[in-house]
Design a protein around this motif. Structure first.
Motif, PDB file in Angstrom:
ATOM      1  N   SER A 113     -11.808   0.857   1.890  1.00 24.02           N
ATOM      2  CA  SER A 113     -10.971   0.564   0.735  1.00 24.02           C
ATOM      3  C   SER A 113      -9.690  -0.110   1.226  1.00 24.02           C
ATOM      4  CB  SER A 113     -10.633   1.855  -0.024  1.00 24.02           C
ATOM      5  OG  SER A 113      -9.804   1.579  -1.137  1.00 24.02           O
ATOM      6  N   GLU A 114      -8.929  -0.683   0.304  1.00 22.18           N
ATOM      7  CA  GLU A 114      -7.659  -1.300   0.681  1.00 22.18           C
ATOM      8  C   GLU A 114      -6.551  -0.268   0.812  1.00 22.18           C
ATOM      9  OE1 GLU A 114      -6.500  -4.615  -1.683  1.00 22.18           O
ATOM     10  OE2 GLU A 114      -8.518  -5.445  -1.770  1.00 22.18           O
ATOM     11  N   GLU A 115      -6.604   0.782  -0.005  1.00 23.36           N
ATOM     12  CA  GLU A 115      -5.575   1.823   0.030  1.00 23.36           C
ATOM     13  C   GLU A 115      -6.197   3.205  -0.077  1.00 23.36           C
ATOM     14  OE1 GLU A 115      -3.609  -1.756  -2.098  1.00 23.36           O
ATOM     15  OE2 GLU A 115      -5.222  -0.421  -2.765  1.00 23.36           O
ATOM     16  N   TYR A 116      -5.474   4.189   0.482  1.00 19.80           N
ATOM     17  CA  TYR A 116      -5.889   5.586   0.424  1.00 19.80           C
ATOM     18  C   TYR A 116      -4.676   6.436   0.060  1.00 19.80           C
ATOM     19  CZ  TYR A 116      -9.833   3.823   3.141  1.00 19.80           C
ATOM     20  OH  TYR A 116     -10.915   3.107   3.563  1.00 19.80           O
ATOM     21  N   LEU A 117      -4.913   7.489  -0.703  1.00 20.92           N
ATOM     22  CA  LEU A 117      -3.848   8.419  -1.042  1.00 20.92           C
ATOM     23  C   LEU A 117      -3.780   9.502   0.036  1.00 20.92           C
ATOM     24  CD1 LEU A 117      -1.733   9.271  -3.192  1.00 20.92           C
ATOM     25  CD2 LEU A 117      -3.494  10.793  -4.126  1.00 20.92           C
ATOM     26  N   LEU A 118      -2.594   9.708   0.590  1.00 19.72           N
ATOM     27  CA  LEU A 118      -2.384  10.767   1.582  1.00 19.72           C
ATOM     28  C   LEU A 118      -1.768  11.975   0.892  1.00 19.72           C
ATOM     29  CD1 LEU A 118      -0.944   8.794   4.650  1.00 19.72           C
ATOM     30  CD2 LEU A 118      -3.325   9.378   4.146  1.00 19.72           C
ATOM     31  N   VAL A 119      -2.338  13.127   1.134  1.00 24.30           N
ATOM     32  CA  VAL A 119      -1.843  14.353   0.511  1.00 24.30           C
ATOM     33  C   VAL A 119      -1.582  15.412   1.571  1.00 24.30           C
ATOM     34  CG1 VAL A 119      -3.013  13.909  -1.676  1.00 24.30           C
ATOM     35  CG2 VAL A 119      -4.195  15.195   0.108  1.00 24.30           C
ATOM     36  N   TYR A 145       1.811  12.667  -0.488  1.00 28.58           N
ATOM     37  CA  TYR A 145       2.693  12.261   0.612  1.00 28.58           C
ATOM     38  C   TYR A 145       3.014  10.768   0.537  1.00 28.58           C
ATOM     39  CZ  TYR A 145       4.563  11.503   5.267  1.00 28.58           C
ATOM     40  OH  TYR A 145       5.379  11.152   6.305  1.00 28.58           O
ATOM     41  N   GLY A 146       2.014   9.930   0.314  1.00 24.16           N
ATOM     42  CA  GLY A 146       2.212   8.487   0.252  1.00 24.16           C
ATOM     43  C   GLY A 146       0.883   7.776   0.156  1.00 24.16           C
ATOM     44  N   VAL A 147       0.917   6.472   0.279  1.00 24.31           N
ATOM     45  CA  VAL A 147      -0.292   5.651   0.234  1.00 24.31           C
ATOM     46  C   VAL A 147      -0.452   4.932   1.562  1.00 24.31           C
ATOM     47  CG1 VAL A 147      -1.343   3.592  -0.792  1.00 24.31           C
ATOM     48  CG2 VAL A 147      -0.364   5.363  -2.259  1.00 24.31           C
ATOM     49  N   LEU A 148      -1.653   4.977   2.091  1.00 26.16           N
ATOM     50  CA  LEU A 148      -1.964   4.334   3.361  1.00 26.16           C
ATOM     51  C   LEU A 148      -2.738   3.052   3.086  1.00 26.16           C
ATOM     52  CD1 LEU A 148      -1.936   4.672   6.498  1.00 26.16           C
ATOM     53  CD2 LEU A 148      -4.197   5.711   6.258  1.00 26.16           C
ATOM     54  N   SER A 149      -2.224   1.932   3.588  1.00 26.47           N
ATOM     55  CA  SER A 149      -2.891   0.647   3.427  1.00 26.47           C
ATOM     56  C   SER A 149      -3.735   0.340   4.657  1.00 26.47           C
ATOM     57  CB  SER A 149      -1.855  -0.455   3.225  1.00 26.47           C
ATOM     58  OG  SER A 149      -2.442  -1.733   3.350  1.00 26.47           O
ATOM     59  N   THR A 150      -4.952  -0.132   4.429  1.00 30.52           N
ATOM     60  CA  THR A 150      -5.819  -0.512   5.548  1.00 30.52           C
ATOM     61  C   THR A 150      -5.182  -1.603   6.394  1.00 30.52           C
ATOM     62  OG1 THR A 150      -7.756   0.021   4.203  1.00 30.52           O
ATOM     63  CG2 THR A 150      -8.133  -1.310   6.161  1.00 30.52           C
ATOM     64  N   ARG A 198      -7.163   1.616  -9.096  1.00 25.72           N
ATOM     65  CA  ARG A 198      -8.467   2.078  -8.619  1.00 25.72           C
ATOM     66  C   ARG A 198      -8.522   3.590  -8.704  1.00 25.72           C
ATOM     67  NH1 ARG A 198     -11.826   0.617  -3.069  1.00 25.72           N
ATOM     68  NH2 ARG A 198     -13.652   1.863  -3.603  1.00 25.72           N
ATOM     69  N   THR A 199      -9.521   4.090  -9.402  1.00 25.69           N
ATOM     70  CA  THR A 199      -9.676   5.534  -9.553  1.00 25.69           C
ATOM     71  C   THR A 199      -9.873   6.196  -8.195  1.00 25.69           C
ATOM     72  OG1 THR A 199     -10.717   5.194 -11.708  1.00 25.69           O
ATOM     73  CG2 THR A 199     -11.034   7.343 -10.680  1.00 25.69           C
ATOM     74  N   LEU A 200      -9.315   7.382  -8.049  1.00 26.80           N
ATOM     75  CA  LEU A 200      -9.423   8.103  -6.774  1.00 26.80           C
ATOM     76  C   LEU A 200     -10.803   8.741  -6.662  1.00 26.80           C
ATOM     77  CD1 LEU A 200      -5.880   9.700  -6.515  1.00 26.80           C
ATOM     78  CD2 LEU A 200      -6.877   7.979  -4.995  1.00 26.80           C
ATOM     79  N   GLU A 201     -11.744   7.958  -6.181  1.00 26.94           N
ATOM     80  CA  GLU A 201     -13.091   8.456  -5.955  1.00 26.94           C
ATOM     81  C   GLU A 201     -13.124   9.275  -4.670  1.00 26.94           C
ATOM     82  OE1 GLU A 201     -15.052   4.776  -5.650  1.00 26.94           O
ATOM     83  OE2 GLU A 201     -14.865   4.252  -7.774  1.00 26.94           O
ATOM     84  N   GLU A 202     -14.262   9.896  -4.429  1.00 27.68           N
ATOM     85  CA  GLU A 202     -14.426  10.699  -3.214  1.00 27.68           C
ATOM     86  C   GLU A 202     -14.228   9.830  -1.976  1.00 27.68           C
ATOM     87  OE1 GLU A 202     -17.755  13.570  -1.023  1.00 27.68           O
ATOM     88  OE2 GLU A 202     -18.188  12.601  -2.941  1.00 27.68           O
ATOM     89  N   GLY A 203     -13.420  10.302  -1.036  1.00 29.11           N
ATOM     90  CA  GLY A 203     -13.167   9.578   0.196  1.00 29.11           C
ATOM     91  C   GLY A 203     -11.904   8.759   0.181  1.00 29.11           C
ATOM     92  N   LEU A 204     -11.275   8.597  -0.986  1.00 25.32           N
ATOM     93  CA  LEU A 204     -10.047   7.808  -1.078  1.00 25.32           C
ATOM     94  C   LEU A 204      -8.797   8.673  -0.984  1.00 25.32           C
ATOM     95  CD1 LEU A 204     -10.929   5.167  -3.823  1.00 25.32           C
ATOM     96  CD2 LEU A 204     -11.186   5.034  -1.338  1.00 25.32           C
ATOM     97  N   THR A 205      -8.962   9.980  -0.931  1.00 29.87           N
ATOM     98  CA  THR A 205      -7.857  10.909  -0.711  1.00 29.87           C
ATOM     99  C   THR A 205      -8.021  11.528   0.671  1.00 29.87           C
ATOM    100  OG1 THR A 205      -7.697  11.406  -3.077  1.00 29.87           O
ATOM    101  CG2 THR A 205      -6.669  12.953  -1.560  1.00 29.87           C
TER     102      THR A 205
END
Length: 406
Positions: A376-382, A389-394, A350-357
């Motif tokens: 979303s199901e996952e978010y990128l943490l920076v 930093y990692g990926v956050l799962s809902t 899934r492309t990192l659209e606005e709000g997913l980071t």
């Protein structure tokens, strides 16, 4: 990714929305994505860029108002027949326009304080203003809440003044009704109990005096519960106090309003108790260890590398290391194993659209609201410097949220 797919989600050891309604004390940033229109509502326009909605229940209350005011119209203008109910519907529209003015005053003041307003909804019991965050300060809470009843009272007083210069007839009946209704709306909304505006005024005063927003909400919630009990006792004294005999309609109306007050107050109190536990909810400990791969890598190889690294997620990156997207766990699970060597990892990304980071430092209500703004199901943490930093799962957040609530 699930334990079965990539390895167990791990901690990062060495690696990876009155009376008006405000979502009580939920913070957010500006630029909130407007949610989809609630089911059962009809958009009739906008005010200052804010959607104005009506629920299907409004049509029922409009008919009830028309029937209720019909005898008064017949008294003033005899012989109208069924047209008296048409005139009653016109009055219902005018009445709810004054309710809209009440709600718009909440919205305008909220916007002046820097809050986003999602919508104004007119419904069976009046109106509701949806503000995207709870108040940051007691004075914000006070002014956003109190302006609505003051607007209704001012409108009622103005209508009284107009009544004296309006000739007898249907227009005078409308002015008379609007004056009385708005004065009642304004005064009743100042009753110091949630979810009424007066409850928010009380909350603001207690919050300002004690510095404890949680305690203020509980106090105002109990005010709402006491108001509900007092309202239930009204039919017992109505005839003695007003000389008007209590009817079945009076009993039903009182029960509906009391239920509204009790459930609204109880919900606000429950939210306040939950909110006190939310600071324990942090994004960092919930983040899954992440493997970065080029987007053209075969999926089978990406999964193998992630399992070897005990990573719980995969992020595709450019040659320079800039993140492109998050590999979707559900899509990986749905891909047959025999096809994975022939499919690029980008096919399930899934492309990192606005709000997913999201910032890795998010916690508490800010974390919950950030996720609710962009589901979303996952978010990128920076990190602050933009590094991954990692990926956050809902699913992980939901589990931690449930644990925090118990």
């Amino acid at each position: 990714m699930s334990r079965e797919t990539l390895g167990e989600p791990t901690d990062r050891r060495g690696g990876v929305g009155y009376a008006s309604r405000v979502p009580d004390d939920d913070p957010s940033d500006q630029g909130v994505t407007r949610p989809a229109r609630p089911r059962g509502t009809l958009r009739i326009g906008t005010i200052a860029g804010i959607d104005v909605l009506i629920t299907s229940s409004w049509f029922l209350v409009a008919v009830l108002i028309a029937v209720a005011i019909g005898p008064r119209i017949e008294q003033v203008q005899p012989g109208m027949g069924v047209w008296k109910y048409v005139a009653g519907l016109v009055f219902a529209v005018l009445l709810y326009l004054s309710v809209l003015l009440h709600e718009a005053s909440h919205a305008v003041v909220a916007q002046r304080f820097g809050y986003g307003v999602t919508s104004i909804t007119l419904h069976f019991l009046g109106g509701m203003t949806e503000i995207d965050r709870g108040s940051r300060r007691p004075r914000h809470e006070f002014w956003i809440a109190v302006v609505g009843p003051l607007t209704s009272i001012a409108f009622g007083v103005a209508a009284i003044g107009l009544w004296f210069v309006t000739p007898d007839g249907l227009v005078r009946v409308a002015v008379e009704g609007l004056a009385g209704a708005n004065l009642v709306i304004g005064v009743l909304n100042l009753v110091p109990g949630l979810p009424l505006d007066g409850g928010r005024v009380l909350k603001a005063l207690v919050w300002g005096a004690s510095g404890d927003q949680h305690r203020a909400t509980l106090v105002a919630g109990w005010g709402g519960r006491l108001a509900a009990l007092a309202l239930l006792s009204w039919p017992l004294v109505q005839e003695q106090a007003t000389g008007v005999e209590t009817t079945l309609f009076d009993l039903v109306l009182v029960m509906v309003l009391a239920l509204f007050l009790w459930t609204g107050a109880t919900a606000a109190m429950a939210h306040a108790r939950l909110r006190r536990r939310l600071p324990a909810l942090e994004a960092r400990p919930l983040a899954r260890r992440t493997l970065t791969v080029p987007e053209d890598l075969p999926l089978a190889e990406a999964v193998r590398r992630a399992q070897d690294a005990h990573a719980g997620s995969i992020v595709t990156v450019t040659g320079s290391g800039a993140p492109l997207g998050i590999v979707n766990e559900s899509s990986v699970n749905a891909m047959p194993v025999e096809r994975r060597p022939w499919v690029a990892v980008s096919a399930v990304t899934r492309t990192l659209e606005e709000g997913l980071t999201l910032p890795a430092a998010l916690s508490g209500e800010e974390l919950v609201l950030a996720i609710s703004r962009r589901p979303s199901e996952e978010y990128l943490l920076v990190e602050d410097d933009g590094s991954i930093y990692g990926v956050l799962s809902t699913a992980d957040v939901d589990r931690a949220f449930r644990e925090a609530a118990h």
